[in-house]
Design a protein around this motif. Structure first.
Motif, short mmCIF file in Angstrom:
data_model
loop_
_atom_site.label_atom_id
_atom_site.label_comp_id
_atom_site.label_asym_id
_atom_site.label_seq_id
_atom_site.Cartn_x
_atom_site.Cartn_y
_atom_site.Cartn_z
N GLU A 17 -7.54 -4.18 -12.57
CA GLU A 17 -7.24 -5.61 -12.70
C GLU A 17 -5.76 -5.89 -12.44
OE1 GLU A 17 -9.29 -8.14 -12.82
OE2 GLU A 17 -11.07 -6.88 -12.96
N ASN A 18 -4.87 -5.04 -12.96
CA ASN A 18 -3.43 -5.23 -12.73
C ASN A 18 -3.07 -5.04 -11.26
OD1 ASN A 18 -2.88 -5.80 -15.42
ND2 ASN A 18 -2.42 -3.69 -15.91
N SER A 19 -3.66 -4.03 -10.62
CA SER A 19 -3.39 -3.80 -9.20
C SER A 19 -3.91 -4.96 -8.36
CB SER A 19 -4.02 -2.48 -8.74
OG SER A 19 -3.38 -1.39 -9.34
N LYS A 20 -5.13 -5.40 -8.63
CA LYS A 20 -5.71 -6.52 -7.88
C LYS A 20 -4.83 -7.77 -8.05
CE LYS A 20 -9.35 -8.72 -9.44
NZ LYS A 20 -10.72 -9.12 -9.80
N LYS A 21 -4.40 -8.05 -9.25
CA LYS A 21 -3.54 -9.20 -9.51
C LYS A 21 -2.22 -9.08 -8.74
CE LYS A 21 -1.43 -11.79 -13.28
NZ LYS A 21 -1.25 -11.93 -14.72
N VAL A 24 -2.85 -9.70 -4.95
CA VAL A 24 -3.27 -11.08 -4.69
C VAL A 24 -2.19 -12.08 -5.09
CG1 VAL A 24 -4.96 -12.86 -5.31
CG2 VAL A 24 -5.73 -10.53 -4.79
N GLU A 25 -1.74 -12.02 -6.34
CA GLU A 25 -0.82 -13.04 -6.86
C GLU A 25 0.64 -12.80 -6.51
OE1 GLU A 25 -1.57 -13.80 -11.01
OE2 GLU A 25 -3.74 -13.92 -10.67
N ILE A 26 1.06 -11.57 -6.38
CA ILE A 26 2.47 -11.28 -6.07
C ILE A 26 2.68 -11.19 -4.56
CG2 ILE A 26 4.39 -9.66 -6.38
CD1 ILE A 26 3.55 -10.98 -9.01
N LEU A 27 1.82 -10.45 -3.86
CA LEU A 27 2.03 -10.24 -2.43
C LEU A 27 1.25 -11.21 -1.54
CD1 LEU A 27 2.23 -6.36 -2.06
CD2 LEU A 27 4.06 -8.01 -2.46
N GLN A 57 -9.60 0.69 -4.65
CA GLN A 57 -10.75 1.27 -5.32
C GLN A 57 -10.37 2.03 -6.58
OE1 GLN A 57 -11.56 5.23 -2.67
NE2 GLN A 57 -12.58 3.39 -2.02
N THR A 58 -11.31 2.03 -7.52
CA THR A 58 -11.16 2.78 -8.75
C THR A 58 -11.67 4.21 -8.52
OG1 THR A 58 -13.30 2.00 -9.54
CG2 THR A 58 -11.37 0.74 -10.22
N SER A 59 -11.41 5.07 -9.46
CA SER A 59 -11.85 6.46 -9.33
C SER A 59 -13.35 6.57 -9.47
CB SER A 59 -11.17 7.32 -10.39
OG SER A 59 -11.61 6.93 -11.68
N GLY A 124 1.31 2.49 -8.96
CA GLY A 124 2.40 3.38 -8.59
C GLY A 124 2.82 3.32 -7.14
N THR A 125 2.08 2.64 -6.28
CA THR A 125 2.45 2.55 -4.88
C THR A 125 3.80 1.86 -4.73
OG1 THR A 125 0.12 2.38 -4.25
CG2 THR A 125 1.74 1.68 -2.60
N GLU A 126 4.68 2.47 -3.96
CA GLU A 126 5.97 1.85 -3.68
C GLU A 126 5.80 0.87 -2.53
OE1 GLU A 126 9.76 4.13 -4.16
OE2 GLU A 126 9.78 3.86 -1.99
N VAL A 127 6.25 -0.37 -2.73
CA VAL A 127 6.13 -1.43 -1.74
C VAL A 127 7.52 -1.90 -1.36
CG1 VAL A 127 5.24 -3.76 -1.28
CG2 VAL A 127 3.88 -2.15 -2.67
N GLU A 128 7.80 -1.84 -0.06
CA GLU A 128 9.10 -2.27 0.47
C GLU A 128 8.94 -3.66 1.07
OE1 GLU A 128 11.67 0.42 3.04
OE2 GLU A 128 10.80 -0.95 4.52
N ILE A 129 9.89 -4.53 0.77
CA ILE A 129 9.95 -5.87 1.36
C ILE A 129 11.25 -5.94 2.15
CG2 ILE A 129 9.93 -8.35 0.91
CD1 ILE A 129 7.37 -6.96 -0.09
N ARG A 130 11.15 -6.20 3.45
CA ARG A 130 12.35 -6.21 4.31
C ARG A 130 12.36 -7.45 5.19
NH1 ARG A 130 13.84 -2.31 8.10
NH2 ARG A 130 13.97 -0.89 6.41
#
Length: 135
Positions: A17-21, A24-27, A57-59, A124-130
């Motif tokens: 739920e946190n990853s989906k949010k 969707v909501e941040i990016l 996807q979940t585990s 944990g995925t690192e996301v770069e915004i440039r």
């Protein structure tokens, strides 16, 4: 063989739920298809931004993921292009997201031909915004 395009990146998460949010909501991704109980997973969800997609996807039942590290082999981060790094940074901060990577004491830093910042997604995925596509 001739590859036509990058179709998607698959991201596994133990905090769905946190990853989906976040995506969707941040990016700004949109949910294309959310499938519960998919091949022994709680969820398999397709997210889209422009022509790019993420398969979130979940585990599989009973599986525990290893935590992400920038020291792993393979992809290290996802990078997204924006018109204005400072504006994107302020937008993310304005919704209360604060998991920015600090480099040399700064959250936004200059690189050759532009500026960027990095944030950590809930899984944990690192996301770069440039702000420059030039390499």
């Amino acid at each position: 063989m001739k590859i036509k395009a990058l179709h998607h990146v698959c991201i596994q998460t133990d905090c769905y739920e946190n990853s989906k949010k976040f995506y969707v909501e941040i990016l700004g991704f949109e949910i294309i298809k959310e499938t519960p109980r998919f091949h022994d997973r709680d969820y398999n969800t397709w997210l889209k931004l422009g022509d790019f997609m993420i398969e979130l996807q979940t585990s599989k039942s009973g599986t525990i993921f290893s935590k992400w590290s920038s020291m792993n082999l393979g992809p290290v981060h996802l990078s997204f292009l924006v018109d204005n790094v400072e504006e994107a940074y302020e937008n993310i901060k304005s919704v209360g997201y604060r998991k920015f990577k600090i480099k040399n004491g700064k959250e936004i830093y200059k690189v050759e031909n532009g500026s960027l910042f990095k944030i950590k997604a809930p899984e944990g995925t690192e996301v770069e915004i440039r702000d420059k596509a030039d390499i």
